[in-house]
Write a protein that holds these residues in place. Structure first.
Motif, mmCIF file in Angstrom:
data_model
loop_
_atom_site.group_PDB
_atom_site.id
_atom_site.type_symbol
_atom_site.label_atom_id
_atom_site.label_comp_id
_atom_site.label_asym_id
_atom_site.label_seq_id
_atom_site.Cartn_x
_atom_site.Cartn_y
_atom_site.Cartn_z
ATOM 1 N N TYR A 17 0.825 -1.203 0.000
ATOM 2 C CA TYR A 17 0.000 0.000 0.000
ATOM 3 C C TYR A 17 0.860 1.255 0.000
ATOM 4 O O TYR A 17 0.521 2.264 -0.611
ATOM 5 N N GLU A 18 1.980 1.178 0.702
ATOM 6 C CA GLU A 18 2.841 2.354 0.840
ATOM 7 C C GLU A 18 3.676 2.621 -0.412
ATOM 8 O O GLU A 18 4.029 3.760 -0.709
ATOM 9 N N LYS A 19 3.986 1.532 -1.143
ATOM 10 C CA LYS A 19 4.809 1.680 -2.342
ATOM 11 C C LYS A 19 4.306 0.724 -3.412
ATOM 12 O O LYS A 19 4.436 -0.494 -3.277
ATOM 13 N N HIS A 20 3.724 1.262 -4.446
ATOM 14 C CA HIS A 20 3.223 0.422 -5.525
ATOM 15 C C HIS A 20 4.384 -0.085 -6.379
ATOM 16 O O HIS A 20 5.330 0.652 -6.679
ATOM 17 N N VAL A 21 4.283 -1.340 -6.772
ATOM 18 C CA VAL A 21 5.248 -1.945 -7.687
ATOM 19 C C VAL A 21 4.463 -2.583 -8.821
ATOM 20 O O VAL A 21 3.601 -3.442 -8.583
ATOM 21 N N ASN A 226 -4.886 -0.025 12.652
ATOM 22 C CA ASN A 226 -3.760 -0.620 11.921
ATOM 23 C C ASN A 226 -3.918 -0.506 10.409
ATOM 24 O O ASN A 226 -3.084 -0.997 9.659
ATOM 25 N N MET A 227 -5.007 0.137 9.948
ATOM 26 C CA MET A 227 -5.193 0.375 8.524
ATOM 27 C C MET A 227 -4.998 1.847 8.161
ATOM 28 O O MET A 227 -5.201 2.236 7.013
ATOM 29 N N LYS A 228 -4.610 2.662 9.118
ATOM 30 C CA LYS A 228 -4.355 4.080 8.837
ATOM 31 C C LYS A 228 -2.904 4.226 8.407
ATOM 32 O O LYS A 228 -2.012 4.552 9.200
ATOM 33 N N LEU A 229 -2.670 3.956 7.133
ATOM 34 C CA LEU A 229 -1.324 3.884 6.587
ATOM 35 C C LEU A 229 -1.035 5.090 5.692
ATOM 36 O O LEU A 229 -1.942 5.734 5.173
ATOM 37 N N ASP A 230 0.247 5.354 5.511
ATOM 38 C CA ASP A 230 0.679 6.407 4.595
ATOM 39 C C ASP A 230 0.758 5.807 3.202
ATOM 40 O O ASP A 230 1.819 5.452 2.692
ATOM 41 N N THR A 231 -0.409 5.680 2.568
ATOM 42 C CA THR A 231 -0.498 4.969 1.305
ATOM 43 C C THR A 231 -0.053 5.833 0.134
ATOM 44 O O THR A 231 -0.108 7.068 0.185
ATOM 45 N N GLN A 232 0.367 5.170 -0.948
ATOM 46 C CA GLN A 232 0.799 5.904 -2.133
ATOM 47 C C GLN A 232 -0.387 6.576 -2.813
ATOM 48 O O GLN A 232 -0.289 7.715 -3.276
ATOM 49 N N PHE A 233 -1.511 5.890 -2.875
ATOM 50 C CA PHE A 233 -2.704 6.459 -3.481
ATOM 51 C C PHE A 233 -3.531 7.149 -2.396
ATOM 52 O O PHE A 233 -3.833 6.560 -1.361
ATOM 53 N N SER A 288 -13.375 -1.014 6.901
ATOM 54 C CA SER A 288 -12.552 -1.157 8.094
ATOM 55 C C SER A 288 -11.452 -2.190 7.935
ATOM 56 O O SER A 288 -10.523 -2.249 8.737
ATOM 57 N N PHE A 289 -11.503 -2.993 6.891
ATOM 58 C CA PHE A 289 -10.502 -4.034 6.689
ATOM 59 C C PHE A 289 -9.337 -3.554 5.830
ATOM 60 O O PHE A 289 -8.339 -4.263 5.697
ATOM 61 N N TYR A 290 -9.454 -2.364 5.244
ATOM 62 C CA TYR A 290 -8.454 -1.911 4.285
ATOM 63 C C TYR A 290 -8.164 -0.423 4.470
ATOM 64 O O TYR A 290 -8.994 0.318 4.986
ATOM 65 N N PRO A 291 -7.000 0.029 3.999
ATOM 66 C CA PRO A 291 -6.709 1.468 4.064
ATOM 67 C C PRO A 291 -7.668 2.260 3.191
ATOM 68 O O PRO A 291 -8.268 1.723 2.249
ATOM 69 N N ASP A 292 -7.828 3.505 3.504
ATOM 70 C CA ASP A 292 -8.709 4.383 2.760
ATOM 71 C C ASP A 292 -8.313 4.384 1.285
ATOM 72 O O ASP A 292 -7.164 4.665 0.935
#
Length: 784
Positions: A17-21, A226-233, A288-292
């Motif tokens: 989630y943080e870095k797309h490949v 635990n799903m509040k991540l610094d996502t790329q998108f 609630s199961f996944y990042p925004d």
């Protein structure tokens, strides 16, 4: 054909989630001078798409399988003779993350699984040239790779695609790939190699939207810490106006987007299973199961060409509604977005219909949920978890084997269930797993899947091989149960009567030590039956002894024999003790009367969860209370199945929720409440399959002429042929038409208060309520 020796990868980094490949696009040009036959053996971990000279070679979606590669590594075998050229041939492979790298499985610890890593593949091409000469071409480090247009993929979260990254001509011979990178040899997976024998996942139907309108995506969203991540998108479409496509049914699959592209325009698609009371598509059941921004989402970036087409790869969605952001008004029509329904390729084996539209609608809803939740194996919800929850499958397998053809897929999944078992005999609550589900989420009612699948395949289809393959695991599990018993002989180690109305997930009325002990008794007894059929005498004696011991402990501790009432005096407790044989035959009549009293004290409403619902309606029918069962199922008020229909649901939900929870349901697409279809076929239409557990070509035809019904009909395709029943009644008279193979055995039994009339051609039937099974037309009268 031998399995390839090595696995290869593209880059060492893998998608998160943080870095797309980007999914890697792998290519190799091969020159073949002559051939008479050719075959490919390929594995892609997690998934692959294979192309030869621009033609996609596939069995379906999400190939080769969904497994823990530490247990099994799956390959697909294809005859590719017709796709090869004499001379140059282009082999292209796109790799998806699948289970090899599943950041969307974070809740179940798939993100920390031992096997997690970058996608990898193994490939070999066997070219038969002449006579006995065969050339084997395996993947090596001369295969090239580059980034594909798939910039993010996850089986649960979705797929992002940038059409500007498409490479013209790369799938055909003669393309210059000299600037691409070479693949690298990588660690081979630890699991056992095998060719997948499960039914493939295929697109079964294309649906156009029944309604398209402008609207906004609901702003309701609950995110776990635990799903509040610094996502790329970064998601930014909630509350904004877009277009809502309503496909009329809450199913599963992918979609096809067709659009005249505007260069670099981003089209965002949020898939949702319901809309809230404000008419807004909502993914609160997923969020609630996944990042925004990553819960059932797709992103397509246009390249600016006329009629661009996008179908997501390496993922699938559970949805009825699609919210699309980024379209202009003139781009929206019925072909813009099309639902591509998909499931394992299961055929219909049985069907039911009657004069009650609620029952017919429930039959459709159950079938929708059964298929939407079958992707190689039974899953628990296509929009959220996509896990192979074992308890769900345990309560559903009889129905699925009655109505569909899942036994080949069950057998493949059983291999994975056995492989997941620990040395102490314990089983996880989900299969496949990366290690999650042993500390919570399992227990006898869930672990029952191992024995129940083997038993029902044998009982209904006459196939003992799955039990033979699983016999060691069944014995080990019985030893595990034996070691977990309390001093009083009972057991309480798992999940209980899941999702009883008003009780939620963790506080059912039926005590855990009751449900676990009864299910453990049942597992032991059915294991004994299978061991006996296999000729495993020592194992049979151990299982039979354990079953008797559990039964005695239940009778000693949990039954009030003065009233034939089970401790806790609730629907589930009473029903399962009758259904699974805790009571003696002479005790059942009084115990069933108590169950009827309990149901009526609850104003004839359902008050049991997953374990009780598997049994209660069958028990009521056996006690002559089919009318009560019918009312509990079809009434429109909460809690009931009829309430699902009244709410406008098109699939079976996870739980019984009253109207106050209309905007906050848990899930609207589960299959574990669908045993009512078995009740419709076996108790109402009356096709009782193998009622004495003697042969899968033995049947009792026992129709129940429910007062509110004018007719009912059903068929079941048994191994020996089709068995069908159609009855209609009017003014105390019933006509019954029965179809069955000549070699079928069994009886025709009229319900209590009915007997064969004098109009039957065989005089021996007159006034009787039982006959030997034979095809034909029969007449019955209500006894006055």
């Amino acid at each position: 054909m031998k399995f390839p020796c090595r696995f290869y990868r593209a880059q060492s980094d893998y998608n998160s989630y943080e870095k797309h490949v980007n999914a890697p696009l792998i290519r190799k040009e091969i020159e073949i001078e002559s051939f008479i036959n050719a075959a490919v053996l390929i594995s892609g971990l997690g998934f692959y798409r294979l192309f030869i000279n621009g033609n996609e070679i596939k069995k379906g979606l999400l190939a080769p399988y969904i497994s823990n590669p530490d247990d099994y590594v799956y390959f697909d075998l294809f005859n590719v003779t017709k796709y090869l050229n004499k001379g140059k041939n282009a082999i292209c492979i796109i790799l998806g993350n699948g289970m090899q790298n599943a950041p969307g499985g974070r809740v179940w610890d798939f993100d920390t699984a031992r096997f997690r890593g970058t996608p990898r593949f193994a490939f070999s091409l066997a070219v038969e040239k002449s006579g006995e000469e065969t050339e084997i071409i395996e993947a090596d480090e001369s295969f090239k790779w580059t980034a594909s247009p798939i910039v993010f993929d996850d089986i649960r979260s979705g797929c992002f695609y940038d059409a500007n990254l498409e490479i013209d001509g790369c799938y055909l011979p003669g393309f210059d790939d000299s600037s691409w990178n070479n693949v690298s040899a990588t660690e081979s997976p630890r699991g056992k190699y095998r060719i997948c024998e499960a039914d493939p996942v295929v697109i079964t139907e294309e649906l156009k939207a029944v309604n398209i309108r402008e609207g906004v995506l609901s702003e309701d969203f609950g995110n776990r810490d635990n799903m509040k991540l610094d996502t790329q998108f970064k998601f930014n479409c909630r509350g904004k106006k877009g277009y809502i496509f309503d496909f009329g049914v809450n199913s599963a699959g992918i979609f096809r987007l067709t659009v005249d592209g505007i260069k670099n325009r981003q089209i965002f698609i949020q898939l949702c299973e319901f809309e809230n009371t404000r008419g807004e598509p909502s993914y609160i059941t997923t969020g609630s199961f996944y990042p925004d921004g990553y819960g059932q989402t797709a992103l397509y970036i246009c390249k600016g060409e006329k009629e661009e087409v996008f179908e997501p790869s390496f993922t699938y969605f559970g949805y009825r509604y699609a919210f699309v952001y980024g379209l202009e008004k003139d781009q929206v029509n019925e072909n813009t977005l099309v639902m591509l329904k998909a499931s394992s390729e299961l055929k219909e084996r049985a069907s039911f219909k009657c004069s009650d539209p609620v029952m017919n609608e429930l039959g459709k809803m159950s079938r929708t949920s059964d298929l939407a939740n079958f992707y190689y194996f039974p899953t628990d919800c296509p929009h959220r978890e996509k896990n192979g929850w074992t308890g769900d499958a345990a309560v559903s397998c009889e129905r699925l084997l009655l109505t569909l053809t899942p036994e080949k897929s069950y057998r493949e999944w059983l291999r994975n269930i056995c492989a997941s078992q620990r040395e102490d005999g314990s089983l996880p609550g989900i299969v496949p797993t990366g290690g999650w589900g042993f500390e919570w989420g399992n227990g006898p009612a869930w672990d029952n899947v191992l024995t129940e699948l083997c038993w029902q395949i044998y009982r209904l289809r006459g196939d003992l091989e799955p039990a033979r393959e699983c016999s060691e695991s069944m014995l080990r599990y019985l030893s595990y149960l034996s070691a977990k018993r309390r001093d009083d002989g009972l057991i309480a180690i798992g999940l209980g009567d899941w999702l009883q109305p008003g009780k939620g997930a963790g506080s059912p009325t039926a005590p855990l030590y009751l449900t676990d002990s009864v299910i453990s008794m049942y597992i032991s007894r059915k294991s004994a039956d299978l061991f006996k059929a296999l000729g495993m005498e020592i194992q049979y004696k151990f299982a039979e002894s354990l079953s008797r011991s559990f039964r005695q402990a239940i009778r000693d501790n949990l039954i009030d024999f003065s009233t034939m009432t089970v401790k806790s005096r609730c629907q589930t407790a009473q029903a399962i003790c009758i259904y699974y044989g805790v009571f003696e035959k002479g005790e059942v009549l009084q115990a069933a009367k108590v169950l009827s009293e309990i149901c009526r004290e609850n104003k004839e409403f359902i008050n049991c969860g997953m374990i009780g619902l598997r049994t209660i309606f069958h028990v009521l029918s056996d006690a002559g209370e089919g009318e009560l069962a019918y009312k509990m199922i079809t009434r429109p008020e909460y809690p009931s199945y009829g309430h699902f229909v009244a709410r406008g649901f098109t699939s079976l939900p996870e739980d019984f929720l009253d109207d106050d929870r209309a905007d906050t349901p848990n899930s609207l697409n589960h299959h574990f409440f669908g045993d009512i279809i078995s009740w419709f076929i076996q108790r109402v239409a009356g096709i009782r399959v193998n009622p004495r557990n003697t042969s899968c070509k033995d049947f009792d035809i026992c129709p129940d002429f429910i007062e509110s019904l004018n007719f009912a009909e059903a068929y079941y395709d048994a191994p020996c042929g089709r068995v069908a029943v159609k009855w209609k009644k009017q003014s105390g008279r019933a006509d019954i038409i029965i179809e069955c193979p000549d070699n079928a055995t069994g009886f025709i039994r009229m319900p209590s208060g009915w007997s064969f009339s004098d109009d039957n051609t065989e005089s021996s039937l007159h006034g009787s309520d039982i006959a030997v099974l034979k095809a034909g037309k029969y007449f019955a009268d209500k006894v006055r």
